[in-house]
Design a protein around this motif. Structure first.
Motif, short mmCIF file in Angstrom:
data_model
loop_
_atom_site.label_atom_id
_atom_site.label_comp_id
_atom_site.label_asym_id
_atom_site.label_seq_id
_atom_site.Cartn_x
_atom_site.Cartn_y
_atom_site.Cartn_z
N ASN A 1 -11.61 1.61 -28.77
CA ASN A 1 -11.75 1.33 -27.52
C ASN A 1 -12.79 2.44 -26.97
N ALA A 2 -12.96 3.60 -27.64
CA ALA A 2 -14.00 4.46 -27.09
C ALA A 2 -15.40 3.90 -27.63
N LEU A 3 -15.37 3.17 -28.66
CA LEU A 3 -16.77 2.66 -29.34
C LEU A 3 -17.05 1.51 -28.65
N LEU A 4 -16.17 0.69 -28.18
CA LEU A 4 -16.43 -0.78 -27.92
C LEU A 4 -16.04 -1.32 -26.66
N THR A 5 -15.43 -0.30 -25.85
CA THR A 5 -15.35 -0.63 -24.59
C THR A 5 -16.51 -1.24 -23.86
N PRO A 6 -16.51 -2.51 -23.20
CA PRO A 6 -15.28 -3.40 -22.80
C PRO A 6 -15.11 -4.54 -23.69
N LEU A 7 -15.84 -4.45 -24.98
CA LEU A 7 -15.86 -5.43 -25.76
C LEU A 7 -14.72 -5.47 -26.79
N ILE A 8 -13.73 -4.54 -26.75
CA ILE A 8 -12.58 -4.52 -27.77
C ILE A 8 -12.04 -5.98 -27.47
N LEU A 9 -11.82 -6.63 -26.44
CA LEU A 9 -10.99 -7.73 -26.09
C LEU A 9 -11.70 -9.02 -26.60
N LEU A 10 -13.01 -8.93 -26.70
CA LEU A 10 -13.82 -10.19 -27.32
C LEU A 10 -13.66 -10.39 -28.56
N ILE A 11 -13.18 -9.45 -29.38
CA ILE A 11 -12.85 -9.62 -30.80
C ILE A 11 -11.86 -10.47 -31.09
N GLY A 12 -10.62 -10.50 -30.22
CA GLY A 12 -9.49 -11.24 -30.27
C GLY A 12 -9.75 -12.72 -29.85
N LEU A 13 -10.89 -12.92 -29.03
CA LEU A 13 -11.21 -14.37 -28.89
C LEU A 13 -11.87 -15.11 -30.09
N PHE A 14 -12.17 -14.46 -31.29
CA PHE A 14 -12.82 -14.78 -32.25
C PHE A 14 -12.31 -14.83 -33.69
N THR A 15 -10.93 -14.14 -33.54
CA THR A 15 -10.35 -14.08 -34.91
C THR A 15 -9.13 -14.82 -34.75
N ASP A 16 -8.56 -15.16 -36.03
CA ASP A 16 -7.24 -15.63 -36.34
C ASP A 16 -6.04 -15.00 -35.41
N ARG A 17 -5.37 -15.80 -35.01
CA ARG A 17 -4.10 -15.20 -34.41
C ARG A 17 -4.37 -14.14 -33.38
N SER A 18 -5.64 -14.12 -32.58
CA SER A 18 -6.07 -13.21 -31.60
C SER A 18 -5.94 -11.73 -31.88
N ARG A 19 -6.23 -11.41 -33.36
CA ARG A 19 -5.91 -10.05 -33.85
C ARG A 19 -7.27 -9.15 -33.14
N LEU A 20 -6.97 -8.04 -32.74
CA LEU A 20 -8.08 -7.19 -32.40
C LEU A 20 -8.35 -6.17 -33.72
N LEU A 21 -9.46 -5.27 -33.40
CA LEU A 21 -10.27 -4.60 -34.50
C LEU A 21 -8.99 -3.58 -35.04
N HIS A 22 -8.14 -2.89 -34.40
CA HIS A 22 -7.19 -2.13 -35.00
C HIS A 22 -6.11 -2.99 -35.68
N ASP A 23 -5.87 -4.09 -35.15
CA ASP A 23 -4.92 -4.92 -35.95
C ASP A 23 -5.45 -5.32 -37.34
N LEU A 24 -6.71 -5.91 -37.32
CA LEU A 24 -7.31 -6.11 -38.78
C LEU A 24 -7.54 -5.12 -39.69
N LEU A 25 -7.77 -3.83 -39.14
CA LEU A 25 -8.04 -2.58 -40.16
C LEU A 25 -6.47 -2.15 -40.46
N ILE A 26 -5.43 -2.31 -39.89
CA ILE A 26 -4.25 -1.68 -40.42
C ILE A 26 -3.24 -2.82 -40.81
N GLY A 27 -3.56 -4.16 -40.57
CA GLY A 27 -2.88 -5.21 -41.16
C GLY A 27 -1.61 -5.61 -40.24
#
Length: 154
Positions: free
Chosen positions: A119-145
């Motif tokens: 969030n500190a690095l990508l604000t306000p873009l953090i939610l945009l990641i969820g629009l393009f990933t399977d199951r609306s996962r965000l960056l921290h979801d992808l990194l930690i599984g």
């Protein structure tokens, strides 16, 4: 020596389990941080008296107090039996690990810290990641599984 067999519970592959998850996550975030802000008040009072008892040393907890309260809050709730914070429960969400094991206290805290960093690095873009990933996962979801899923479909 006995081994505890943890029940594996894989998240759903049904697309309906992830419908509307991103918007629900935003509202859950707002609710959870409002609760954390309320919990910070009694924690600040406790630290004040701790500071008096320790002749001022306890006052050094103040800069990290909000983070400590947030980590305990998410570690105990997301890492607990319900696998969701109170805000997530109100919004009908739960968090699940993609390997099927339940979330534990440490995994919940790591999930939170990675969220803060992303969030500190990508604000306000953090939610945009969820629009393009399977199951609306965000960056921290992808990194930690992990994946956030609707409770009624989990």
């Amino acid at each position: 020596m006995t081994m505890h067999n943890e029940e594996l519970r894989l998240p759903s592959n049904d697309w309906r389990a992830y419908q509307g998850v991103l918007s629900r996550r935003v509202f859950a975030f707002l609710l959870d941080y409002a609760i954390i802000a309320l919990l910070w008040i009694p924690a600040a009072v406790v630290v004040f008296f701790l500071g008096l008892l320790t002749l001022g040393l306890g006052f050094m907890l103040y800069p990290a107090l909000f983070a400590i309260v947030a980590m305990l809050y998410f570690g105990l709730t997301v890492g607990g039996r319900e696998q969701a914070s109170p805000g997530m429960r109100l919004m009908g969400l739960a968090i699940a690990r993609t390997d099927g094991r339940p979330m534990d206290f440490l995994t919940a805290i790591v999930h939170l810290v990675i969220f803060w960093i992303a969030n500190a690095l990508l604000t306000p873009l953090i939610l945009l990641i969820g629009l393009f990933t399977d199951r609306s996962r965000l960056l921290h979801d992808l990194l930690i599984g992990t994946v956030t899923v609707r409770r009624d479909m989990y």
